[in-house]
Design a protein around this motif. Structure first.
Motif, PDB file in Angstrom:
ATOM      1  N   UNK A1214       0.839  -1.225   0.000  1.00  0.00           N
ATOM      2  CA  UNK A1214       0.000   0.000   0.000  1.00  0.00           C
ATOM      3  C   UNK A1214       0.858   1.253   0.000  1.00  0.00           C
ATOM      4  N   UNK A1215       2.124   1.122  -0.192  1.00  0.00           N
ATOM      5  CA  UNK A1215       3.013   2.292  -0.199  1.00  0.00           C
ATOM      6  C   UNK A1215       4.021   2.132  -1.315  1.00  0.00           C
ATOM      7  N   UNK A1216       4.276   3.226  -1.988  1.00  0.00           N
ATOM      8  CA  UNK A1216       5.253   3.242  -3.067  1.00  0.00           C
ATOM      9  C   UNK A1216       6.127   4.469  -2.899  1.00  0.00           C
ATOM     10  N   UNK A1217       7.415   4.288  -3.007  1.00  0.00           N
ATOM     11  CA  UNK A1217       8.377   5.376  -2.823  1.00  0.00           C
ATOM     12  C   UNK A1217       9.054   5.627  -4.151  1.00  0.00           C
ATOM     13  N   UNK A1218       9.003   6.907  -4.596  1.00  0.00           N
ATOM     14  CA  UNK A1218       9.670   7.272  -5.829  1.00  0.00           C
ATOM     15  C   UNK A1218      11.160   7.473  -5.569  1.00  0.00           C
ATOM     16  N   UNK A1250      -7.481  14.078  -7.274  1.00  0.00           N
ATOM     17  CA  UNK A1250      -7.868  15.180  -6.384  1.00  0.00           C
ATOM     18  C   UNK A1250      -6.807  15.423  -5.326  1.00  0.00           C
ATOM     19  N   UNK A1251      -6.296  14.390  -4.756  1.00  0.00           N
ATOM     20  CA  UNK A1251      -5.269  14.575  -3.724  1.00  0.00           C
ATOM     21  C   UNK A1251      -3.995  15.151  -4.310  1.00  0.00           C
ATOM     22  N   UNK A1252      -3.735  14.897  -5.582  1.00  0.00           N
ATOM     23  CA  UNK A1252      -2.562  15.490  -6.209  1.00  0.00           C
ATOM     24  C   UNK A1252      -2.733  16.986  -6.384  1.00  0.00           C
ATOM     25  N   UNK A1253      -3.959  17.391  -6.727  1.00  0.00           N
ATOM     26  CA  UNK A1253      -4.219  18.822  -6.873  1.00  0.00           C
ATOM     27  C   UNK A1253      -4.108  19.531  -5.535  1.00  0.00           C
ATOM     28  N   UNK A1254      -4.482  18.829  -4.480  1.00  0.00           N
ATOM     29  CA  UNK A1254      -4.370  19.414  -3.144  1.00  0.00           C
ATOM     30  C   UNK A1254      -2.913  19.645  -2.770  1.00  0.00           C
ATOM     31  N   UNK A1291      13.540  20.434  -0.068  1.00  0.00           N
ATOM     32  CA  UNK A1291      14.307  19.251   0.357  1.00  0.00           C
ATOM     33  C   UNK A1291      13.610  18.611   1.536  1.00  0.00           C
ATOM     34  N   UNK A1292      12.652  17.810   1.267  1.00  0.00           N
ATOM     35  CA  UNK A1292      11.891  17.130   2.301  1.00  0.00           C
ATOM     36  C   UNK A1292      11.202  15.937   1.667  1.00  0.00           C
ATOM     37  N   UNK A1293      10.452  15.207   2.501  1.00  0.00           N
ATOM     38  CA  UNK A1293       9.683  14.055   2.001  1.00  0.00           C
ATOM     39  C   UNK A1293       8.247  14.478   1.761  1.00  0.00           C
ATOM     40  N   UNK A1294       7.766  14.122   0.580  1.00  0.00           N
ATOM     41  CA  UNK A1294       6.381  14.375   0.209  1.00  0.00           C
ATOM     42  C   UNK A1294       5.628  13.068   0.260  1.00  0.00           C
ATOM     43  N   UNK A1295       4.377  13.175   0.701  1.00  0.00           N
ATOM     44  CA  UNK A1295       3.543  11.982   0.795  1.00  0.00           C
ATOM     45  C   UNK A1295       2.131  12.345   0.423  1.00  0.00           C
ATOM     46  N   UNK A1296       1.492  11.453  -0.304  1.00  0.00           N
ATOM     47  CA  UNK A1296       0.116  11.679  -0.727  1.00  0.00           C
ATOM     48  C   UNK A1296      -0.572  10.327  -0.830  1.00  0.00           C
ATOM     49  N   UNK A1297      -1.819  10.276  -0.373  1.00  0.00           N
ATOM     50  CA  UNK A1297      -2.642   9.082  -0.466  1.00  0.00           C
ATOM     51  C   UNK A1297      -3.537   9.212  -1.681  1.00  0.00           C
ATOM     52  N   UNK A1312       1.821   7.352  -1.953  1.00  0.00           N
ATOM     53  CA  UNK A1312       2.985   7.652  -2.767  1.00  0.00           C
ATOM     54  C   UNK A1312       3.865   8.622  -2.003  1.00  0.00           C
ATOM     55  N   UNK A1313       5.131   8.310  -1.941  1.00  0.00           N
ATOM     56  CA  UNK A1313       6.095   9.140  -1.230  1.00  0.00           C
ATOM     57  C   UNK A1313       7.261   9.452  -2.142  1.00  0.00           C
ATOM     58  N   UNK A1314       7.808  10.642  -1.941  1.00  0.00           N
ATOM     59  CA  UNK A1314       8.978  11.061  -2.681  1.00  0.00           C
ATOM     60  C   UNK A1314       9.843  11.948  -1.839  1.00  0.00           C
ATOM     61  N   UNK A1315      11.116  11.920  -2.084  1.00  0.00           N
ATOM     62  CA  UNK A1315      12.082  12.689  -1.293  1.00  0.00           C
ATOM     63  C   UNK A1315      12.777  13.662  -2.211  1.00  0.00           C
ATOM     64  N   UNK A1316      12.766  14.917  -1.810  1.00  0.00           N
ATOM     65  CA  UNK A1316      13.544  15.919  -2.511  1.00  0.00           C
ATOM     66  C   UNK A1316      14.765  16.279  -1.700  1.00  0.00           C
ATOM     67  N   UNK A1317      15.882  16.430  -2.362  1.00  0.00           N
ATOM     68  CA  UNK A1317      17.125  16.711  -1.655  1.00  0.00           C
ATOM     69  C   UNK A1317      17.865  17.826  -2.355  1.00  0.00           C
TER      70      UNK A1317
END
Length: 1821
Positions: A1214-1218, A1250-1254, A1291-1297, A1312-1317
């Motif tokens: 149920x979780x995916x990390x980019x 919708x959650x992406x637009x948010x 530079x942080x972790x983004x998360x969206x359901x 979905x999670x992603x990390x910016x550095x």
């Protein structure tokens, strides 16, 4: 005949077992039975169809001119009558009766005479034939000439024999010839034949004995030649086989250890202990034979001295010990000298004296220990005529019996013993009665000697006093006797008591503290008064003034004669008396009274008288024998005393009391008449002939026992005329019957030479009874024998250490010897000896230990000496005599070092917790032995904390830490390694020389070797995986995620925890159905989802042992870990989880094959895991993966079974990390999220945005998460790839359901999670751009689908990091490992990326059996950076099933077409058909045809040459049917219908393709060095719509899958839908516009001006040459060099400019006369060529040529036509090339400078062939 004899003699039953009863072993080879059966011409019978007849008739010893008849007997041995005919012999030499039929009844016989008539002297041969209805048989007729022949065995195997021993065998030699023959044998050593020659008549035999006596231990295999005949012209050989071995004898002494402490550790010492004198003790020694042959040996005694007492004896002088057995040897010990310790040596020597063993025997002699309870018998006072009796206890304190005898005649004395002689048993006491019967009223005292055989004499004092009515002398007491002896020592006994009393009263004498008289002190002159000394019994007994001339004290009264022989007194009345003179030596008057017995024939006259002081008195002894022919002997007794002692009143002082002196005289005589025979003496004489050893001038004694065993008395007289040096007491006397006489002999040898003593013992006055005795005596010298002639050599010894060796000294005499070693003071630091002093027993070889301790490295020559002396000589006050022997000692001090045979020993990998041994070889190359002490230092390296491992215990154990290594020797050091961690261990073994005698006891530590080992745990990993069945559509990468294989491999690489090692091997350890798991890790093994009753989801894993040790692994279900219990102990209550697991295990929903196994290092094994979809729902089962002695991981098997027509997407998580993205990235890459359809129907999904637009609104309207294809449809069993772009702003972790909706299915919420550095902050630590690498993908290529023998050379292709616009190609091979079946393949590119162009060549094809095909995969990267994860599917069919399918399909289609136009009319349907209209009939036919086409599964059965009935659907009532009825109906319908052939089931192989593309700027900044390796493809890409449709012959469902699964981006739909003509029109128009711009001058000048902007900060790089060249390049007709394509690097541009400049300058210098215009045109031509080279079209062409060239080379190399690793060869071409002056090889290797830069690469395809037909490529330099 010979063959039969040899075959018989070779059988094993003819050989007898060897007999070990003696040293000679006998073996008899019998051929008598063979000779009786074959050699003695016994006719062999054959049976032919019931007729018994001889096989051959032979004629021997025939002569010419005569007839010789033999009879051939035929006998019927069957139960029916036989009829036969015969044909006579064909030659005229054999004649028989006229042929006629023969009829033989059962049991009857017929004799047929055959006559032989020889005409020549030659051999004849013929046959007589017999015919029967069953067949024909014949009998051979032979006539032989007289011949010579001997028969004997071909070979003889003799028993094994010891060297120098002998063994025997026999065989029969038989004369099988017809003539008398002589024979002789030629036998090689060590064999001997007896007889070796002889004569044999025809038919005679003899036995030949073979004697084998080897001298060397060898395997003897020789041949003996027998020559026979008149001139020995015939020869035959017999093979002799025997084995000789060396014997090995071991001496073992059983029983208790020796009493002597010195001999306890001696191996071959037999101790007899203390043995009684005169007795014999026997003990046994066991001699073991450790060899396999019998060993004869002999026992020898060491060389004996002349007077050696042979107290040890061995009756066995030689014997044989059987192989592996033992021999018991008895030895006897018979000591003869009391108190002597005996040592002797016996040598056991095998035959040949090859080796020897020395047996040392020791023993001591003990004698009787007889003593009295009191040394006196006191009778007090008795009246005259009375008789007093006292008891005397005589005790023997030894176990040795004792012969005793009181030396007195009890019949003639006032004192008498009831048993004056006898035998006293060991450890016993006897009470004797002593009788006192005085004859006169005086005081009595007599000192009686008790003689004991083998013991010194004992003295007994007898005291008594007799009173009468008239005379009452003072009573004599014991203390008076003691004072008398003191007075005698002081010289006062020569004075009578009255004078002593007067002197005492006058003060001339004093009384001391003991009550004895003594002289006044002034007369003693300060000397102490004399005391009575201790006198040895032998000295007191012999030195009495009578037997010898010496006395201890001067006598008071002496007799003129002590012994007298009256001789023969046959005339009884004419015996003359014997005169006797008695002398008084005292100063007082004495009275002499003789004891007179009336029955005695000997009397003294007068009986009593007084003798004045210092006067003599004469007496007469008369002999009055009462009868003739008798022997007479007696000892007369008399007492002499001071006359004043007759009455007590005469003694005033008791201290002056003096006892009387006893007088004895031995008398003897006989009355035998002349001529009368004397009594015959019967006696036993016990006397050792050798005197005990003593020193020079020392008296030695020996006792002798003479026992009278007769019935008459024995009169004896010892004559010493021949040996006056020997003293004997008593010399004469008599022995009553049954009694014995003890003699004591004494001599004093003065010389060391042996002296012979001859004693004559005269018995019974008869010379014939005289016994001559020869005795020997000698004085023992001081003789010591030193080993090695007095030289002692020490081996070279290390300085600071000591070396020891034994040195033997031997006492060569019969006396013990004291010794003492003397070492010089300066040498005491170098030498020592133990023991340095002690005693050496007689004939003993004493080993001493010498120690040499050198102080420096030099050679030593030292001297020492030993002093020996006797302990008997210390009795004298003077120093004992001694002798000194010099010992010469040679030694050397040296230094040495120790090295190892291998300085580094790498043991390799060792299982942690186990042990492994290795052997280290230590070498000493020096000349001295070295004592060493080893130490080990441990170093642990690897991924660990150094401080933590520093305290680990030592993981190596040496079998010894110290020892000694001999000079030029080796020592094997056994090391046991037991690592406790999975790290690398290094042990440094060091040594230090032990020098305990030096100043520093331990030398400097030096490293000797290094031992390395690596502690490892058993390690396995999953190298590949593939799915089959319902999981065949899952790609490998997705399968790795489902089964968490990457995480599993990571966990398997880690060290196991202590809890995991609770049970090191798989075992049943729990009583619960869900055992406790000690594994700290649990991973999911997800089999995916599939519809119910579909094929099982099967996964094949490739398990590899990637470690260095064998691994045992096992998959354990919960039932495999549960202990089997009785039913009554099982629990009946189960929770839901237990019921769920029981259902899964009982129905075997999950299966593993194999469940356990063992893998060797590097070995691989496939494991088949499957999940059956029998029940709808989710199945979960915990399975334990147990690696013995290693990890323990709990695997959660998960499988989902869906309902039919269920819409389902299988989400693994149920979780995916980019992938992390750097902030500020201009063009973030596209990333992929996969959706897998595990159902049986297509699934339509939609991702809610919708959650992406948010999230976009929260980040300043920046699109952080962007899904490019949120909608789509997924075919059953396929995977859809959704494209995402993750663009971080911070530079942080983004998360969206994100909700994912499934049409007609269950939705899912995925995080979905992603990390910016920030790359400037993280620097080099953030290298997420290298996430695409081959390490994250499986690498095994051999794993294939079960049942398929096809595999890919690479299961996954990773292009890595590539730039955009790049074209990448990879070559791989499709291999067919089958030996007899070809395959058909087809590639399907089911990618969802519209921006990627992927091609594979060839897409379809056939691979023959055992062949492979080369495939080229090309990836055209798009202009946008993205992640590529593509799964290529290869559909594979086997050729034979496919051909069969096509054939059946064609037949089915032909039959279907025929049935469509043909029909059959039957009479039953005729009426019905008539009622129908033609339209209805045609409509029905068309309906049936359409139904047939729609339902190809229902057909009628095809029958050849017969029209099939039309296909109809029969509708009947749906009656309920049972399962068996339905099965029968189904099988009946199936057999009645002809279904459409189904295509064979294909096999699928997945090829994963991964890559990541970057923008040019990012690629240059990160992978600048890799840019020249990539080709940027500038050609316009063809649209996907113009791609050709897939092959029509594709038989896979991937045709529809690819159509349904491909989703097209809306932006490219217009281009996809355009036609080819439209695309060509647009291309032509754009090409015209671009060409016009290139020709336009103004456009070119504008471009040049834009490129020539000034560079203010880098003007220092300006130069005249560059300015000139730049000016020349600005000509209007030329093309600007700055317009080069971007695929050429700046370095290439500089190189080309330099090249051009050099060519221009060379051109100017070479021909200065050329015109300027020519130079300008040449320069323009060069620039035009360079511009052409820089054109994209040229680059594409060059890349295409290079690509094809390399592909061709690799294809040829794969087929073995080209050897790429071979060295380049230059082939000499014909002379035509040489005439032109050009070499083709050189032209290929060195192209001209004007040639374009890419041309050398094209020449790579040049190759030549060698003599083997292989082509070798010549690569350019």
């Amino acid at each position: 005949m010979l063959t039969q004899v040899h075959r018989y003699t070779a059988s094993s039953d003819l050989l007898q077992r060897p007999y070990h009863g003696g040293s000679k072993q006998k073996l008899i080879v019998s051929v008598r039975k063979s000779l009786d059966s074959t050699v003695r011409k016994t006719k062999e019978k054959n049976i032919f169809w019931g007729i018994e007849v001889a096989e051959t008739l032979n004629w021997h010893r025939w002569s010419l001119g005569r007839e010789f008849t033999k009879h051939l007997t035929l006998r019927n041995v069957c139960l029916k009558t036989q009829k036969l005919k015969f044909r006579p012999p064909t030659t005229r030499f054999f004649i028989t009766v006229f042929p006629q039929p023969i009829i033989l009844s059962p049991g009857m016989s017929l004799t047929l005479p055959i006559i032989f008539r020889p005409l020549e002297k030659k051999e004849y041969e013929d046959r007589i034939f017999f015919e029967k209805r069953e067949g024909e048989f014949s009998v051979a007729l032979r006539a032989r000439l007289p011949r010579l022949d001997l028969l004997f065995p071909e070979s003889i195997q003799l028993p094994s024999c010891a060297v120098y021993d002998c063994t025997e065998a026999s065989f029969i030699l038989y004369n099988d010839g017809d003539l008398l023959t002589s024979y002789s044998w030629e036998v090689p050593t060590p064999f001997t034949f007896v007889p070796s020659r002889g004569m044999l008549d025809p038919g005679e035999e003899c036995t030949v004995k073979v004697i084998f006596q080897p001298q060397v231990a060898l395997v003897h295999d020789v041949s003996a030649i027998c020559s026979f005949g008149d001139i020995q012209e015939h020869k035959k050989a017999i093979k002799l086989n025997a084995i000789a071995k060396y014997p090995h004898l071991l001496v073992y002494v059983p029983g208790d250890p020796c009493e002597d402490v010195k001999f306890k550790n001696f191996r071959d010492v037999l101790c007899f202990g203390s043995v009684g004198v005169g007795s014999t003790v026997e003990r046994y020694v066991e001699i073991y034979n450790a060899s396999v042959v019998s060993a004869p040996f002999r026992i020898e005694r060491t060389k004996e001295p002349v007077l050696r007492d042979l107290v040890f004896s061995c009756d066995v002088t030689q014997a044989v010990v059987p192989a592996g057995g033992k021999s018991i040897i008895p030895l006897q010990f018979s000591p003869r000298t009391v108190g002597a310790k005996s040592v002797d040596y016996f040598t056991i020597m095998p035959a040949g004296n090859i080796t020897h063993s020395v047996l040392k025997v020791t023993g001591s002699c003990k004698g009787p220990e007889v003593s009295f309870q009191h040394p006196f018998v006191y009778f007090n006072c008795a009246n005259l005529g009375e008789c007093l009796v006292q008891r005397l206890d005589i005790t023997n304190n030894s176990r040795v019996p004792a012969y005793y005898q009181f030396d007195m005649d009890s019949k003639q004395s006032v004192f008498s013993f009831d048993h004056p002689c006898g035998l006293l048993a060991g450890m016993s006491t006897t009470t004797l009665n002593v009788t006192f019967q005085p004859t006169h009223p005086i005081i009595f005292h007599r000192r009686v000697v008790c003689l004991v055989h083998h013991q010194e004499p004992l003295f007994l004092d007898l005291l008594g006093t007799c009173h009468s009515k008239t005379l009452n002398p003072r009573i004599l007491k014991v203390k008076d006797l003691t004072r008398y002896r003191t007075h005698m020592a002081r010289g006062l006994t020569f004075y009578p008591p009255d004078i002593l009393g007067t002197m005492l009263q006058e003060g001339k004498l004093l009384v001391d503290e003991n009550g004895a008289l003594t002289l006044p002190p002034e007369m003693l002159e300060d000397k102490s008064p004399e005391e009575y000394p201790f006198i040895e019994p032998m000295v007191e007994y012999f030195h009495d003034g009578e037997s010898s001339n010496f006395t201890v004290f001067p006598p008071h009264v002496s007799l003129s004669i002590k012994e007298f022989d009256f001789g023969c007194c046959a005339k009884l009345q004419e015996v003359e008396p014997l005169p006797l003179c008695l002398t008084n030596h005292t100063k007082g008057k004495i009275t002499v009274i003789w004891t007179s017995k009336s029955e005695s024939p000997f009397q003294v006259n007068p009986e009593s008288c007084d003798i004045p002081p210092l006067k003599s008195m004469a007496f007469r002894i008369t002999f009055q024998p009462p009868q003739l022919n008798s022997l007479y002997a007696a000892e007369l007794e008399g007492f002499a005393f001071y006359k004043v002692l007759r009455h007590f009143s005469n003694i005033e002082e008791y201290v002056t009391m003096c006892p009387p002196w006893s007088l004895t005289i031995r008398l003897r005589g006989h009355t035998f008449e002349p001529g009368r025979q004397h009594f015959i003496p019967k006696y036993i004489l016990d006397c050792d002939k050798v005197f005990p050893p003593v020193c020079r001038n020392t008296t030695t004694h020996r006792s002798m026992l003479l026992c009278n065993v007769g019935t008459t008395a024995i009169n004896f007289n010892m004559s010493l005329e021949k040996c006056p040096s020997v003293l004997v007491k008593p010399r004469c006397g008599f022995i009553a019957p049954g009694t014995h006489q003890i003699f004591l002999l004494s001599t004093c040898p003065e010389e060391t030479s042996v002296h012979q003593h001859t004693l004559s013992l005269h018995l019974n006055y008869c010379p014939s009874y005289t016994q001559e005795m020869t005795l020997q005596s000698s004085a023992e010298p001081l003789a010591l024998l030193l080993e090695g002639d007095g030289s002692l050599y020490f081996k070279p010894t290390c300085v600071g250490t000591s070396s020891s060796r034994t040195f033997t000294i031997k006492n060569c005499t019969r006396l013990s010897m004291l010794f003492r070693w003397k070492i010089q003071q300066s040498d005491k630091k170098l030498l020592s000896v133990q023991p340095d002093q002690g005693t050496v027993l007689p004939n003993e070889a004493l080993a001493q230990t010498w120690t040499f301790t050198p102080g420096e490295q030099t050679k030593y020559l030292l001297r020492s000496w030993i002093t020996v002396w006797r302990d008997q000589e210390t009795l004298d006050n003077k120093a004992p005599e001694s002798i000194r022997y010099i010992l010469r000692i040679i030694g050397e001090g040296a230094l040495g070092t120790i090295t190892a045979q291998e300085e580094q020993v790498d043991v390799g990998s060792i299982l942690v917790g186990s042990t492994q041994s290795c052997e280290l070889v230590l070498i000493n190359d020096g000349v001295c032995s070295l004592k060493y002490i080893l130490s080990v230092e441990q170093m642990i390296t690897g991924p660990c904390d150094p401080e933590e491992v520093a305290n680990d215990p030592l993981a190596i154990e040496l079998d010894h830490s110290q020892g000694t290594i001999s000079a030029r020797g080796k020592v094997f050091l056994h090391a046991t390694l037991s690592p406790t961690r999975q790290l690398h261990y290094t042990w440094t073994v060091s040594y230090a020389i032990s020098t305990p005698k030096a100043t520093e006891p331990l030398g400097e530590k030096q490293s000797i070797c290094c031992v390395m080992a690596t502690g490892i745990y058993p390690s396995i990993c999953i190298t590949d995986a593939c799915g089959t069945g319902s999981a065949c559509g899952i790609s490998k990468l997705h399968l790795w995620r489902l089964f968490s294989l990457e995480a599993l491999n990571q966990y398997l690489e880690r060290d196991p925890t202590p809890q995991e090692l609770t049970f090191r091997v798989p075992t049943r350890h729990s009583t619960k159905r869900t055992p406790r798991a000690y594994a700290p890790v649990m991973l999911d093994f997800n089999f995916g989802a599939a519809p119910v009753r579909s094929e099982p989801s099967a996964v094949v894993l490739m398990l590899q042992n990637n470690g260095a040790i064998p691994v045992n692994w096992a998959f354990l279900f919960p039932s495999d870990q549960k202990i089997d219990m009785e039913y009554w102990a099982e629990s009946t209550e189960f929770d839901p989880s237990e019921l769920h697991q029981m259902r899964i295990q009982d129905n075997q929903l999950f299966s593993i094959s194999p469940k356990s196994g063992k893998l060797l290092p590097g070995q691989e094994q496939t494991i088949h895991l499957s999940h059956r979809h029998d029940f709808i729902g989710t199945d979960r089962l915990p399975v334990l993966l147990k690696v013995s002695h290693g990890r323990e991981i709990l695997l959660n098997f998960i499988g989902v079974t869906l309902e039919l027509e269920c819409h389902y997407i299988h989400f693994t998580s149920t979780k995916h990390v980019f992938t992390p993205i750097a902030i500020g990235t201009y063009d973030p890459p596209k990333q992929i999220y996969e959706l897998y359809n595990g159902g049986s129907t297509s699934v339509v999904y939609e991702i809610q945005l919708d959650t992406l637009m948010k999230v976009q609104q929260e980040n300043y309207h920046h699109l952080v998460f962007n899904c490019l294809n949120p909608k789509g449809e997924i075919a059953p069993g396929l995977t859809a790839q959704t494209e995402w772009i993750f663009s971080p702003l911070e530079a942080k972790m983004y998360s969206v359901d994100v909700p994912i909706h499934i049409l007609k299915g269950d939705s899912a919420l995925i995080t979905f999670q992603g990390i910016g550095y920030d790359p400037f902050v993280m620097g080099e630590s953030a290298r997420f751009d290298k996430i695409v690498s081959p390490a994250t993908t499986p690498g095994s290529a051999r794993l294939s689908v079960p049942g398929l023998t096809v595999y890919l050379s690479q299961p996954r292709i990773c292009f890595g990091n590539i730039p955009v616009y790049s074209k990448c190609s990879r070559v791989f091979f499709l291999n067919n490992a089958s030996e007899d079946e070809s395959i058909v393949f087809a590639w399907h590119i089911g990618t969802a990326h519209s921006v990627v162009t992927l091609s594979i060549l060839p897409e379809t094809g056939v691979v023959q059996a055992g062949d492979s095909i080369q495939c080229v995969l090309t990836l055209y990267a798009s202009e946008s950076p993205c992640f590529y994860n593509i799964d290529l599917v290869c559909e594979i069919f086997t050729q034979q099933p496919l051909d069969k399918y096509y054939k059946e399909l064609q037949e089915w289609e032909t039959e279907k077409a025929r049935q469509a136009v043909e029909f059959t009319i039957t009479e039953k349907d005729l009426i019905t058909e008539k009622k129908r209209t033609p339209n209805e009939s045609s409509d029905e036919s068309s309906k049936l045809a359409s139904d047939t086409l729609k339902s190809p599964k229902v057909f009628a059965e095809i029958r050849k040459y017969k029209t099939l009935p039309p296909i109809k659907n029969f509708h009947g009532p749906n009656l309920p049917a049972s399962r068996s009825q339905r099965r029968q109906r189904r099988s009946k319908d199936t057999s009645r219908l002809w279904a459409q052939p189904e295509p064979p089931k294909p096999y699928f192989m997945h090829l994963g393709v991964t890559a990541r593309s970057h923008t040019i700027d990012d690629f240059l900044s990160v992978f600048s060095d890799d840019l020249p390796q990539h080709f940027l493809y500038r050609q316009l890409k063809k649209k996907a719509a113009r791609k050709k449709v897939a092959d029509k012959a594709s038989l896979s469902r991937y045709r529809s899958r690819s159509k349904r699964g491909s989703s097209i981006v809306p932006n490219w739909q217009a281009l996809e839908s355009c036609s080819e003509q439209e695309a060509q029109l647009v291309t032509d128009m754009l090409s015209t516009v671009i060409k016009g711009l290139l020709v336009e001058t103004q456009f070119q000048e504008a471009v040049i001006r834009s490129l020539e902007e000034p560079i203010p900060y880098f003007c220092q790089f300006w130069s005249k040459e560059s300015a000139k060249l730049h000016g020349k390049k600005q000509s209007p007709g030329g093309i600007s060099p700055t317009s080069c394509s971007p695929e050429f690097s700046p370095k290439e541009k500089i190189d080309e400019e330099n090249t051009g400049e050099k060519e221009a300058s060379s051109a100017r210098t070479s021909n200065p006369g050329e015109s300027l215009s020519f130079i300008i045109r040449k320069e323009q031509s060069r620039e035009q060529k360079e511009a052409i080279i820089r054109m994209p079209a040229f680059a594409n062409l060059a890349e295409m040529v290079m690509d094809n060239t390399i592909q061709n080379i690799l294809a040829e190399a794969s087929r073995g036509e080209v050897v790429l690793t071979a060295r380049p060869r230059i082939i000499a071409f014909p002379s035509s090339f040489a005439q032109k002056g050009t070499s083709p090889a050189m032209s290929m290797q060195r192209p001209p400078r004007s040639q374009p830069h890419v041309s050398p690469l094209i020449s790579v395809s040049s190759c030549v062939k060698n003599s083997d037909g292989q082509r070798h490529v010549v690569l350019p330099h």
